[in-house]
Design a protein around this motif. Structure first.
Motif, PDB file in Angstrom:
ATOM      1  N   LEU A 283     -11.667 -19.421 -37.611  1.00  0.00           N
ATOM      2  CA  LEU A 283     -12.921 -18.673 -38.166  1.00  0.00           C
ATOM      3  C   LEU A 283     -14.189 -19.287 -38.024  1.00  0.00           C
ATOM      4  O   LEU A 283     -14.162 -20.608 -38.655  1.00  0.00           O
ATOM      5  CB  LEU A 283     -12.547 -18.543 -39.871  1.00  0.00           C
ATOM      6  CG  LEU A 283     -13.597 -17.350 -40.466  1.00  0.00           C
ATOM      7  CD1 LEU A 283     -13.810 -16.265 -39.936  1.00  0.00           C
ATOM      8  CD2 LEU A 283     -13.162 -17.644 -42.169  1.00  0.00           C
ATOM      9  N   MET A 284     -15.131 -18.609 -37.427  1.00  0.00           N
ATOM     10  CA  MET A 284     -16.414 -18.972 -37.788  1.00  0.00           C
ATOM     11  C   MET A 284     -17.351 -17.916 -38.396  1.00  0.00           C
ATOM     12  O   MET A 284     -17.110 -16.794 -38.564  1.00  0.00           O
ATOM     13  CB  MET A 284     -17.021 -19.331 -36.152  1.00  0.00           C
ATOM     14  CG  MET A 284     -16.184 -20.184 -35.526  1.00  0.00           C
ATOM     15  SD  MET A 284     -16.469 -19.930 -33.679  1.00  0.00           S
ATOM     16  CE  MET A 284     -15.242 -18.590 -33.372  1.00  0.00           C
ATOM     17  N   LEU A 285     -18.275 -18.235 -39.001  1.00  0.00           N
ATOM     18  CA  LEU A 285     -19.457 -17.728 -39.671  1.00  0.00           C
ATOM     19  C   LEU A 285     -20.764 -18.341 -39.300  1.00  0.00           C
ATOM     20  O   LEU A 285     -20.983 -19.236 -38.954  1.00  0.00           O
ATOM     21  CB  LEU A 285     -19.219 -17.722 -41.152  1.00  0.00           C
ATOM     22  CG  LEU A 285     -18.080 -17.278 -41.994  1.00  0.00           C
ATOM     23  CD1 LEU A 285     -18.057 -17.375 -43.297  1.00  0.00           C
ATOM     24  CD2 LEU A 285     -17.614 -16.003 -41.678  1.00  0.00           C
ATOM     25  N   THR A 286     -21.757 -17.300 -39.368  1.00  0.00           N
ATOM     26  CA  THR A 286     -23.208 -17.466 -39.057  1.00  0.00           C
ATOM     27  C   THR A 286     -23.727 -18.082 -40.509  1.00  0.00           C
ATOM     28  O   THR A 286     -23.311 -17.780 -41.432  1.00  0.00           O
ATOM     29  CB  THR A 286     -24.139 -16.407 -38.660  1.00  0.00           C
ATOM     30  OG1 THR A 286     -23.922 -15.379 -39.634  1.00  0.00           O
ATOM     31  CG2 THR A 286     -23.666 -15.750 -37.483  1.00  0.00           C
ATOM     32  N   THR A 287     -24.751 -19.032 -40.132  1.00  0.00           N
ATOM     33  CA  THR A 287     -25.428 -19.703 -41.312  1.00  0.00           C
ATOM     34  C   THR A 287     -26.337 -18.495 -41.869  1.00  0.00           C
ATOM     35  O   THR A 287     -26.716 -17.759 -41.197  1.00  0.00           O
ATOM     36  CB  THR A 287     -26.217 -21.048 -41.007  1.00  0.00           C
ATOM     37  OG1 THR A 287     -27.250 -20.527 -39.873  1.00  0.00           O
ATOM     38  CG2 THR A 287     -25.204 -21.873 -40.364  1.00  0.00           C
ATOM     39  N   SER A 288     -26.884 -18.704 -42.982  1.00  0.00           N
ATOM     40  CA  SER A 288     -27.803 -17.873 -43.670  1.00  0.00           C
ATOM     41  C   SER A 288     -28.938 -17.716 -42.807  1.00  0.00           C
ATOM     42  O   SER A 288     -29.670 -16.831 -42.858  1.00  0.00           O
ATOM     43  CB  SER A 288     -28.073 -18.184 -45.203  1.00  0.00           C
ATOM     44  OG  SER A 288     -28.494 -19.334 -45.237  1.00  0.00           O
TER      45      SER A 288
END
Length: 223
Positions: free
Chosen positions: A135-140
């Motif tokens: 899993l990967m998420l974008t930074t804020s």
């Protein structure tokens, strides 16, 4: 990596999701939908999953985990220019996106549809990914220059939350946070592995509809 499907099969008869549109889905039904999506996938690739707080988002997310295809979770309402930039940088093979938005993406072939979502496939070279990357998420702060973070030990994190908050099958959390945000996703993960019922809405806590849905369905927590 532990197979997420094996974890959830224990709760097959439980109600997994209730939406503010009146849709109810059991764990068995969710696994069936996710399994059919996973059958379309192949390793040696990565995927984008465009998320809202809805059945299709959760089904797609679980299918990528099950198929061991690293997935980046993104806001389904993300600006098209930013989406095009991410596609150009990361070259995913698969994109799971609300069907109403699928026509806006060029160069992809629709290979499957379910729960108002479309699975698009791009012709891209195979890539080598770390075997533990899921899993990967974008930074804020990601805008014109996107930065990604990978979340480690998803299952261990979810189990720690379950233990600390004493989450069990009786819980009915409402999705007051977006799924593509780490905190919002942790609520979903921890309650799924506990056999709880997710109350899913894209309304915000500032909207009357949110509170009406929470009251009608007996929401047990708001994060």
């Amino acid at each position: 990596m532990t197979d997420v499907f094996q974890l959830l099969e224990e709760f097959s008869g439980n109600t997994c999701i209730v939406t503010d549109a009146g849709r109810e889905m059991s764990y068995a039904q969710l696994l069936e939908v996710s399994g059919k999506i996973a059958q379309q996938l192949k390793t040696g690739s990565m995927a984008f999953c465009f998320c809202g707080n809805q059945v299709g988002s959760v089904a797609g997310y679980l299918s990528f985990l099950h198929a061991h295809v690293p997935v980046l979770l993104l806001d389904a309402n993300k600006n098209k220019d930013l989406v095009d930039d991410l596609l150009a940088i990361y070259h995913p093979r698969f994109v799971w996106i609300p069907s109403e938005k699928a026509e806006g993406l060029d160069g992809a072939k629709c290979i499957y549809e379910a729960e108002d979502y479309s699975l698009l496939q791009y012709e891209v070279p195979d890539i080598e990914t770390h075997p533990e990357l899921a899993l990967m998420l974008t930074t804020s702060g990601s805008t014109g220059s996107p930065k990604l973070v990978r979340l480690n030990n998803l299952l261990s994190n979810a189990r720690s939350i379950v233990e600390y908050l004493e989450i069990d099958q009786s819980e009915r959390p409402i999705t007051s946070l977006p799924m593509y945000y780490s905190y919002g996703l942790s609520v979903i993960n921890s309650h799924l592995i506990s056999g709880a019922t997710l109350l899913m809405t894209n309304n915000t806590i500032l909207q009357r509809e949110f509170w009406k849905f929470a009251a009608e369905q007996g929401a047990s927590s708001i994060s």
